[in-house]
Design a protein around this motif. Sequence first.
Motif, PDB file in Angstrom:
ATOM      1  N   HIS A 574      -2.518  -7.045  -1.568  1.00  0.00           N
ATOM      2  CA  HIS A 574      -1.093  -6.765  -1.395  1.00  0.00           C
ATOM      3  C   HIS A 574      -0.559  -5.772  -2.421  1.00  0.00           C
ATOM      4  O   HIS A 574       0.584  -5.321  -2.310  1.00  0.00           O
ATOM      5  CB  HIS A 574      -0.285  -8.059  -1.458  1.00  0.00           C
ATOM      6  N   ARG A 575      -1.358  -5.401  -3.410  1.00  0.00           N
ATOM      7  CA  ARG A 575      -0.932  -4.382  -4.375  1.00  0.00           C
ATOM      8  C   ARG A 575      -1.519  -3.000  -4.062  1.00  0.00           C
ATOM      9  O   ARG A 575      -1.297  -2.049  -4.795  1.00  0.00           O
ATOM     10  CB  ARG A 575      -1.346  -4.789  -5.788  1.00  0.00           C
ATOM     11  N   LEU A 588       0.949  -1.292   3.624  1.00  0.00           N
ATOM     12  CA  LEU A 588       0.770  -2.175   2.482  1.00  0.00           C
ATOM     13  C   LEU A 588      -0.364  -3.133   2.774  1.00  0.00           C
ATOM     14  O   LEU A 588      -0.487  -3.669   3.877  1.00  0.00           O
ATOM     15  CB  LEU A 588       2.062  -2.955   2.214  1.00  0.00           C
ATOM     16  N   ARG A 591      -2.615  -7.951   4.397  1.00  0.00           N
ATOM     17  CA  ARG A 591      -2.161  -8.502   5.677  1.00  0.00           C
ATOM     18  C   ARG A 591      -2.981  -7.953   6.825  1.00  0.00           C
ATOM     19  O   ARG A 591      -3.660  -6.932   6.698  1.00  0.00           O
ATOM     20  CB  ARG A 591      -0.682  -8.190   5.888  1.00  0.00           C
ATOM     21  N   LEU A 770       5.170   0.394  -1.361  1.00  0.00           N
ATOM     22  CA  LEU A 770       4.745  -0.645  -2.281  1.00  0.00           C
ATOM     23  C   LEU A 770       5.860  -1.617  -2.644  1.00  0.00           C
ATOM     24  O   LEU A 770       5.660  -2.523  -3.442  1.00  0.00           O
ATOM     25  CB  LEU A 770       4.170   0.000  -3.552  1.00  0.00           C
ATOM     26  N   HIS A 772       7.919  -4.749  -1.828  1.00  0.00           N
ATOM     27  CA  HIS A 772       7.648  -5.910  -0.998  1.00  0.00           C
ATOM     28  C   HIS A 772       8.910  -6.403  -0.296  1.00  0.00           C
ATOM     29  O   HIS A 772      10.037  -6.067  -0.676  1.00  0.00           O
ATOM     30  CB  HIS A 772       7.031  -7.026  -1.846  1.00  0.00           C
ATOM     31  N   SER A 773       8.705  -7.188   0.725  1.00  0.00           N
ATOM     32  CA  SER A 773       9.810  -7.670   1.552  1.00  0.00           C
ATOM     33  C   SER A 773      10.778  -8.542   0.745  1.00  0.00           C
ATOM     34  O   SER A 773      10.392  -9.232  -0.199  1.00  0.00           O
ATOM     35  CB  SER A 773       9.270  -8.476   2.735  1.00  0.00           C
ATOM     36  N   ASP A 818       0.955  -9.062  10.631  1.00  0.00           N
ATOM     37  CA  ASP A 818       2.136  -8.196  10.755  1.00  0.00           C
ATOM     38  C   ASP A 818       2.031  -7.383  12.045  1.00  0.00           C
ATOM     39  O   ASP A 818       0.997  -7.375  12.725  1.00  0.00           O
ATOM     40  CB  ASP A 818       2.212  -7.264   9.541  1.00  0.00           C
ATOM     41  N   ASN A 846      13.091  -4.264   5.981  1.00  0.00           N
ATOM     42  CA  ASN A 846      12.307  -4.790   4.860  1.00  0.00           C
ATOM     43  C   ASN A 846      12.789  -6.177   4.448  1.00  0.00           C
ATOM     44  O   ASN A 846      12.439  -6.674   3.383  1.00  0.00           O
ATOM     45  CB  ASN A 846      12.369  -3.831   3.674  1.00  0.00           C
TER      46      ASN A 846
END
Length: 1004
Positions: A574-575, A588, A591, A770, A772-773, A818, A846
């Motif tokens: 996730h990074r 991203l 996922r 980058l 995040h939600s 996703d 987002n």
Amino acid sequence: MTQDTQTNRHQLGQLIGANKRDHFYELHYVTGEVARLYILGNGIFRYFLDPQKEFNEDHSHLVDLSKFNNQFFTKSRPRATSDSLIIQTGNYQLILGQKSATITIFDETLHRTRMVQLSPLEIGPGQTTEILKQNKNEFYFGGGLQNGSFSHKGNHIEIKRDQITGDGGVLSQVPFFWSNAGFGEFRNTLEPGEYDFGSVQKDATIITHTSGVFDNFYLIGNSPSDILAKYYALTGTPLMPPKYALDLGYVGNFYSTLWQPSEAKERNATMFEDGNYYTRTTDSNLASAKASLNGEEEYQFSARAMIDRYQKLHFPLGWMIPNFQIQAVDPDALAGFSEYANTHGVETGLWSDEVLTDLPKNTSFIATKQTNAKALNQDIDLLKAALNRRRPLIFTDNGLTGSQAQSALIFGDAGGNWESIGTQVAGFLGANLSGEPLTSGSVDGTIGGGNAQISIRDFEWKAFTPFLFTIDDQGKFSKTPFAYNSKMTRINRAYLNLRNQLKNYLYALIYQAQLGAPIMRALFIEFPHEQVNYTEQVKHEFMLGPNLLISPITNGREDGAGNSRKDNLYLPNHRTMWIDLFTGEKYLGGRVYNKLSYPIWHLPAFVRGGTILDLGKRDYVLYPQGKSQMTFYDDNGYNDFTHNHSETKITSNLESSKLTITIDPTQGDFSGMEDEMPTNLNIMCDSYPDRLTVKINDQEVKMQEYGTVDTFAHAKEGFFYNTNYSWMPEFDQYREAKQVALQIKLAKRDITDSKIEITIQNFNYGNQVLVHSITDSVLRAPKQAIIDPEKITAHSINVSWPKVTDKVQIELNGILYDGIDGESFTFHELTPNTRYILRIRNVAGNKVSEWSEPFGAITKRAAMDYALHDVTVTSNYEAASDHPLSYLTDLKLASEWQTKERFSTEKPLQLTFNFRQAEKLSRMTFIPRNVDHEGDPIEVGLEISKDGQNFAPYGDRYTWKADSKNKVIGLRDVTAKTIRLTVYKSSGSIVAGKEVIFFRQKDK
């Protein structure tokens, strides 16, 4: 101690004595066995138990122990406790239990055990078994090229070579496996084996070989590369192929191939230079032309003409084998052809299934069926004598422990089917994890084919494998990259050009493979902290080195526009930012993406944030994210690589909005190396940066900015902010969106004496991706999500929900999915008989809602769980040697049985199937061959026997069509010990089939 007095099979008894000899510890057991324990290196141990006490070092010829000295053994320190003998070597303790004669390896640095034997060795006259403790989160890899699989936890694999190229087949016999707990085992034997990684007992790994000698090496390493490097220390590092091997290859038969006139409407027809269409034939009465090397028959059907054809259509060949499957060749004719090929930049090889004693003149490499070290070394000596210090190359179509040091593994499967793509991806991953990194398969297989979409999808992903080649003339369909229409030809040409641009990157990976790093990497190699990356869930995608993720299209599912539909695309971490290689679209990681669409030209291929690519001649492309580095290697393509190559290290570091790029001076040299070279950098970005500073050897260089493509193209030094950038122009015809890059040119300098440092301020690339939600309390969590029990299968679950937002995200067993819209979604490719826990949340831009309450379902058991195993079969017809009768009941859909005798209606074929015991059945399924249907049973009868002696007819005769559909005969409530299937009519001159499967009734 347990003992079977009838078979003399027993467990190893108590350890009753130990002595430190000159080179090994001698261990004595109460059951009479003597073993030797060697300490060969840091984390390399050998346990050698020979019941005959002969300790013959030549029993396998797989390991060269002369490379190891005695220093680690000499420094080891033994000590005895009340229940064990502990040998201290470096940071490891080898703990040999006394009362229970087991071995434990303890790592003092990590303060944990690496490997534990659950029970003493089981020893018999022709079999030895080791049982290891298996931990819950421990995964296992290795065993050679196990087609269709790379991760073996919970599964059973066979250590053998069965020549089955499809799913379930084993092409290389490698008695080596390793665990992510940090240990590996290599069994020093040529005997076949069976490795069970928890299918029998979840907490146990059972390793069995049909050898009474237990000669085992234990390898301890902190990473997969470390374990593989130690395996190479025992068996040899993978060969470093000459550069031409990375070019496009062609394998064909220009000796016995016959051609007959045809028409354009025939699917397998090929148009030749005379404007007429022809098809291959095996009937000399129908043939009008014969292939040849140099045009001795008719030029357009010759190997020379094939080279001309490839060049004319802009598919330049790098290597060619003109005598595939043909042993008898005219050395003078072959030498003449090779001379012609060499003048056109094509290296030629000789195919042989025998040990060679000489080579035709101008032969550059060998393709062989031999895999033992003695035969391969003889071939290498022949090549070295003929090539005058140039690097030798050998291709084989099967493997053996150690053959990676002398040869590369290439083979062809049956073409024209989607299954082979996914099977080969997983198989290649497994080969890389087994010490066979130089493994590749032919585009669209050998026999079969004829499906343009499958062929082109196969070419696309194989452009990212070590070798790109076709095997032609083995079936009805041509396998060339221009066998279909002009659209398909252009796409293949674009991927070949892309491969050529990535050749330096691939070459660097091949060099790193000698140090233990796989070329085609399972995701966990780069992302070891995500458990999903160790599982079969991601077996259809791979990392090419550290930077490129390839997820081939593996099925024919399409969206409404006719584009390939892609679900279950997992992008790790996730990074990490992932960039579509062709469009520049950013994703991203961490996922699974679903409902993605890919036109026929578009392979799902992604660049990892931080990637550095070398397009050749110091032309670099960078995708900055965080800190990354890459070392690129170069040589003249054929001399000894180890002592004649250069290395160039590049580092990229993006911290906040400051990007620093460093290119170190090139180290090393080789004959023909250019010292004075310009340097180009193409740095992907999202917006115009400022304050570009370039220093060379700490001296700042003034850089001029150019405003147009044309002025920058003529500049020797300077920079240009390009909003219409493409480093793959051959794909521009398919896409509209261009990418943005800062391009920097540096004039010629001595690359061995120039350290280049580039600093860019206010640099932005992927910052928005980058982010995040954000959880928004206004968005409510979905309620009343439903799993339809009627739509649950062994491999799929359908979920529906009340639509609130356009998109949702679903978490499945902790993994985020996703790209889901609408009101329902079906999860495919799930594991049978597995509980899945789900949560769902709404997505708006987002912003996301809270997660719903968990809900779940259990997938159904797979149909094959009810298939009868160990079914034996006999026949009144002899089987073909390479398609034995046992293939009909081996439960491997890739194998195929064929009769050797010609079928006659006057002699109906009888297949008698025997079960281990009387079984209550539900159905019988006959699976026909899928290459063609010239051997399908079309009229059959069935007889049932409860005792294996007396038979009674079951129903009337059945009439089957000669097509690809499985043929099913219902057997509900039938109890049988033996079933006889009689074939009265066949669609061809033989009878053939892939499988006959009997299913028992399901438990109620």
